[in-house]
Design a protein around this motif. Structure first.
Motif: not given
Length: 111
Positions: A80-105
């Motif tokens: 998965x490629x993630x869209x560019x986010x304005x905030x580094x905090x938001x990007x880090x949160x999204x990438x952590x959530x998507x990482x957990x999703x794919x690990x479980x999947x």
């Protein structure tokens, strides 16, 4: 390369956009899968290969499988490629959530 060419190349490198995302590394003989996240997908495969060839992976199970089967037994896949986010905090949160999703999947381990 002249000093001016070097400056131009460095400036172009700094201006390039990096794409964050989730990737998987699979071992064909064992069926094992490892999932990781990266702020720049364009450079992660080279970094992983270098680290594994030198025996320095922080994932013991991945390093063990690499040592046993070699690099030809592994495949790299961008999940998965993630869209560019304005905030580094938001990007880090999204990438952590998507990482957990794919690990479980995939039932995969973390790199």
């Amino acid at each position: 390369m002249t000093p001016d060419d070097r400056k131009v190349a460095i400036a172009a490198y700094k201006k390039r956009k990096s794409v964050a995302g989730i990737y998987a590394l699979r071992c064909t003989p064992t069926g094992q899968c490892w999932v990781g996240r990266a702020p720049d997908l364009a450079t992660i495969q080279n970094r992983l290969t270098f680290t594994l060839k030198r025996g320095g992976s922080p994932s013991r199970s991945l390093q063990s499988a690499w040592t046993e089967h070699g690099d030809s037994a592994f495949s790299f896949e961008v999940l998965e490629e993630l869209e560019e986010e304005e905030s580094a905090y938001v990007r880090d949160r999204v990438i952590k959530d998507r990482h957990a999703h794919w690990r479980a999947q995939l039932g995969a381990e973390t790199i």
